[in-house]
Design a protein around this motif. Structure first.
Motif, short mmCIF file in Angstrom:
data_model
loop_
_atom_site.label_atom_id
_atom_site.label_comp_id
_atom_site.label_asym_id
_atom_site.label_seq_id
_atom_site.Cartn_x
_atom_site.Cartn_y
_atom_site.Cartn_z
N GLN A 46 -10.46 3.67 -0.43
CA GLN A 46 -10.04 2.40 -1.01
C GLN A 46 -10.62 2.30 -2.42
OE1 GLN A 46 -7.67 1.32 1.83
NE2 GLN A 46 -8.00 -0.11 0.23
N TRP A 47 -9.85 1.77 -3.33
CA TRP A 47 -10.27 1.66 -4.72
C TRP A 47 -10.38 0.18 -5.03
CZ3 TRP A 47 -7.12 2.38 -9.70
CH2 TRP A 47 -7.95 2.77 -10.75
N ASN A 48 -11.55 -0.27 -5.41
CA ASN A 48 -11.83 -1.69 -5.56
C ASN A 48 -11.40 -2.20 -6.95
OD1 ASN A 48 -12.70 -4.20 -4.86
ND2 ASN A 48 -14.86 -3.78 -5.23
N GLY A 68 0.81 -1.22 0.00
CA GLY A 68 0.00 0.00 0.00
C GLY A 68 0.84 1.26 0.00
N CYS A 91 -5.76 2.53 -3.96
CA CYS A 91 -6.50 3.63 -3.37
C CYS A 91 -6.74 4.72 -4.41
CB CYS A 91 -5.77 4.20 -2.16
SG CYS A 91 -4.18 4.92 -2.53
N VAL A 144 -2.24 3.36 4.08
CA VAL A 144 -3.40 2.92 3.30
C VAL A 144 -3.01 1.60 2.64
CG1 VAL A 144 -4.94 3.49 1.40
CG2 VAL A 144 -4.07 5.31 2.85
#
Length: 184
Positions: free
Chosen positions: A88-90, A67, A79, A75
């Motif tokens: 958060q970026w899926n 991260g 992201c 994080v």
């Protein structure tokens, strides 16, 4: 020599031939009243600040394969960085990036000028319809490998641009060091 003596005596005899010392043609005297034009030279300047402190910008301190460290906060995973927040970026890889995954960037006000995309350890091509959708909404997209995307994002934020970032951690080790470690 005789000529020099004659000129010297002539110079002393006629004071009007001498050059007067440089003097001001007009100088304010003690009892002189300043006119408004003259008074402008002696007034103080006042500055009013509308915003006393610069808004807190988001900066990427470091990253690793798990991260990112953003403004001192860890994080985990991919992201999305927005002007004043991190989410958060899926997505798992660059192949998972769709128009829907970019939708959060065009819903914001003030409008984001540019989104920097970090696709891992290599620069990967995004789907053309995704790039076209962003372009139609007036948002520029810069696709880079994650190390360069982090540096570009920090630079654009430092310039004061309204910038977003979509970052996937690279599978390798840490490349960008925190500022305290870089000086050592």
């Amino acid at each position: 020599m005789a000529t020099a003596l004659a000129l010297r005596s002539l110079y002393r005899a006629r004071p009007s031939l001498r050059c007067p010392p440089v003097e001001l043609l007009w100088a304010p005297r003690r009892g002189h009243r300043l006119s408004p034009a003259d008074d402008e030279l002696y007034q103080r300047t006042h500055i009013s600040l509308l915003q006393r402190e610069a808004a807190q910008a988001t900066y990427i301190d470091s990253y690793n394969s798990r991260g990112f460290m953003i403004n001192g906060n860890r994080v985990l995973g991919p992201c999305a960085l927005l002007p004043h927040s991190v989410v958060q970026w899926n997505v798992g890889s660059h192949q998972d990036i769709t128009e829907e995954s970019f939708s959060l960037f065009w819903m914001l006000e003030p409008r984001i000028e540019i989104v920097v995309v970090g696709t891992g350890d290599r620069t990967e091509r995004l789907q053309s319809q995704v790039l076209q959708a962003m372009r139609q909404r007036g948002i520029a997209v810069e696709v880079q490998d994650t190390p360069n995307a982090c540096a570009t994002f920090n630079f654009l934020c430092h310039e004061g641009r309204v910038t977003g970032a979509a970052l996937i951690p690279p599978p390798g080790g840490t490349s960008l060091k925190p500022l305290g470690q870089a000086a050592q």
